[in-house]
Design an enzyme around this catalytic site. Structure first.
Site, PDB file in Angstrom:
ATOM      1  N   VAL A   5       0.796  -1.227   0.000  1.00 10.45           N
ATOM      2  CA  VAL A   5       0.000   0.000   0.000  1.00 10.45           C
ATOM      3  C   VAL A   5       0.829   1.277   0.000  1.00 10.45           C
ATOM      4  CG1 VAL A   5      -2.029  -1.062   1.055  1.00 10.45           C
ATOM      5  CG2 VAL A   5      -0.239  -0.079   2.528  1.00 10.45           C
TER       6      VAL A   5
ATOM      7  N   ASN B 274      -7.886   0.354   4.936  1.00 10.58           N
ATOM      8  CA  ASN B 274      -7.797  -0.149   6.307  1.00 10.58           C
ATOM      9  C   ASN B 274      -6.369  -0.432   6.760  1.00 10.58           C
ATOM     10  OD1 ASN B 274      -8.751  -1.746   8.801  1.00 10.58           O
ATOM     11  ND2 ASN B 274      -7.719  -3.328   7.597  1.00 10.58           N
TER      12      ASN B 274
ATOM     13  N   TYR C 196       1.587   8.148  14.949  1.00  9.44           N
ATOM     14  CA  TYR C 196       0.313   7.526  14.571  1.00  9.44           C
ATOM     15  C   TYR C 196      -0.830   8.536  14.595  1.00  9.44           C
ATOM     16  CZ  TYR C 196      -3.500   4.077  14.627  1.00  9.44           C
ATOM     17  OH  TYR C 196      -4.620   3.338  14.334  1.00  9.44           O
ATOM     18  N   ALA C 197      -0.894   9.363  15.639  1.00  7.31           N
ATOM     19  CA  ALA C 197      -1.962  10.355  15.743  1.00  7.31           C
ATOM     20  C   ALA C 197      -1.876  11.374  14.622  1.00  7.31           C
ATOM     21  CB  ALA C 197      -1.901  11.053  17.101  1.00  7.31           C
TER      22      ALA C 197
ATOM     23  N   ALA D 196      -0.588  10.874  11.641  1.00  5.11           N
ATOM     24  CA  ALA D 196      -0.984  10.204  10.406  1.00  5.11           C
ATOM     25  C   ALA D 196      -2.500  10.094  10.306  1.00  5.11           C
ATOM     26  CB  ALA D 196      -0.338   8.823  10.332  1.00  5.11           C
ATOM     27  N   LYS D 197      -3.142   9.668  11.387  1.00  4.81           N
ATOM     28  CA  LYS D 197      -4.584   9.482  11.360  1.00  4.81           C
ATOM     29  C   LYS D 197      -5.335  10.817  11.288  1.00  4.81           C
ATOM     30  CE  LYS D 197      -4.808   4.979  11.391  1.00  4.81           C
ATOM     31  NZ  LYS D 197      -5.304   4.263  10.188  1.00  4.81           N
TER      32      LYS D 197
ATOM     33  N   SER E 212      -8.748   6.695  13.262  1.00  5.80           N
ATOM     34  CA  SER E 212      -8.592   6.241  14.646  1.00  5.80           C
ATOM     35  C   SER E 212      -9.061   7.337  15.578  1.00  5.80           C
ATOM     36  CB  SER E 212      -7.125   5.912  14.926  1.00  5.80           C
ATOM     37  OG  SER E 212      -6.921   5.692  16.317  1.00  5.80           O
TER      38      SER E 212
END
Length: 241
Positions: free
Chosen positions: A59, A85, A150-151, A153-154, A137
């Site tokens: 991906v 996903n 991660y935060a 990115a989301k 998320s």
């Protein structure tokens, strides 16, 4: 026959979403995009050999995306639903975070959505129809310690979703996001009992969510009945936020 592509099709959430489409819509065909560790995905394929296919897909590679979409369209004539996903965690405090860790998480969670949307959007515009559902998320709006990568990115996924929705609305394409909180998948398997109790105590419903509860929301957003919903972010968190 409606054609559906679910990335991260070898994980608990991706498999759950794929299974939900197969069970709820006997006229759909599901493609499970996976990079490696295909066993779980192949198991679902064996249950629905005529309507489910495992597709090799990196991906974070735009050319791989283009090749995958060409394969799907050559087989089904169109692609109706994309569920972005695939993703990953690699948590840690920013002060000690390596640049590689930052970039890997941004790439897996945000670049992958950009590449996926870019790869399918022209096909959907030609069809004058399409549904894109991006898995975000709760961390995007309520980030915990240790998830700067991660935060971020989301949160980017949410912003991308809103913007793209405006760009393609006139083409009959909707773009939405779902923001799961604590969901019973392999992502929570490493939590010890004490950590689980503490996490549940912060959830008004006092339980973790089920994969089917996320899958049902994705299925609805991909349905014709949701044709006037676009640019939305639906949190599925038991009331945390």
């Amino acid at each position: 026959m409606r054609s559906v592509l679910v990335t991260g099709g070898n994980g608990g959430l991706g498999l759950g979403i794929g299974r939900y489409f197969l069970e709820q819509d006997p006229e759909c065909r599901v493609w499970l995009g996976v990079r490696n560790n295909r066993a779980a995905a192949e198991s679902l394929v064996s249950e629905y050999p005529d309507r489910c296919t495992c597709l090799t897909l990196e991906v974070t590679d735009l050319e791989a995306w283009k090749s995958a979409i060409e394969q799907i369209v050559a087989s089904d004539g169109q692609l109706d639903v994309l569920v972005n996903n695939a993703g990953m965690h690699r948590d840690g405090l920013l002060a000690a975070m390596e640049a590689e860790t930052w970039h890997d998480v941004i790439s897996a969670n945000l670049d992958s959505v950009f590449f996926g949307c870019k790869a399918v959007i022209l096909q959907m515009m030609r069809q004058r129809s399409g549904r894109i559902v991006n898995i975000g998320s709760l961390s995007s709006i309520m980030p915990p310690l240790g998830q700067t990568n991660y935060a971020a990115a989301k949160a980017g996924v949410v912003a991308l979703t809103r913007t793209l929705a405006k760009e393609v609305a006139r083409s009959g394409i909707t773009v939405n996001a779902v923001l799961p909180g604590y969901i019973e998948t392999e992502a929570l398997s490493g939590m010890d009992e004490e950590a689980r109790k503490k996490a549940k105590s912060g959830i008004p419903m006092r339980r973790f969510g089920k994969v089917t509860e996320v899958a049902a929301a994705v299925y609805f957003l991909a349905a014709g009945e949701a044709s006037y919903i676009t640019g939305s972010s639906l949190k599925i968190d038991g009331g945390i936020f």
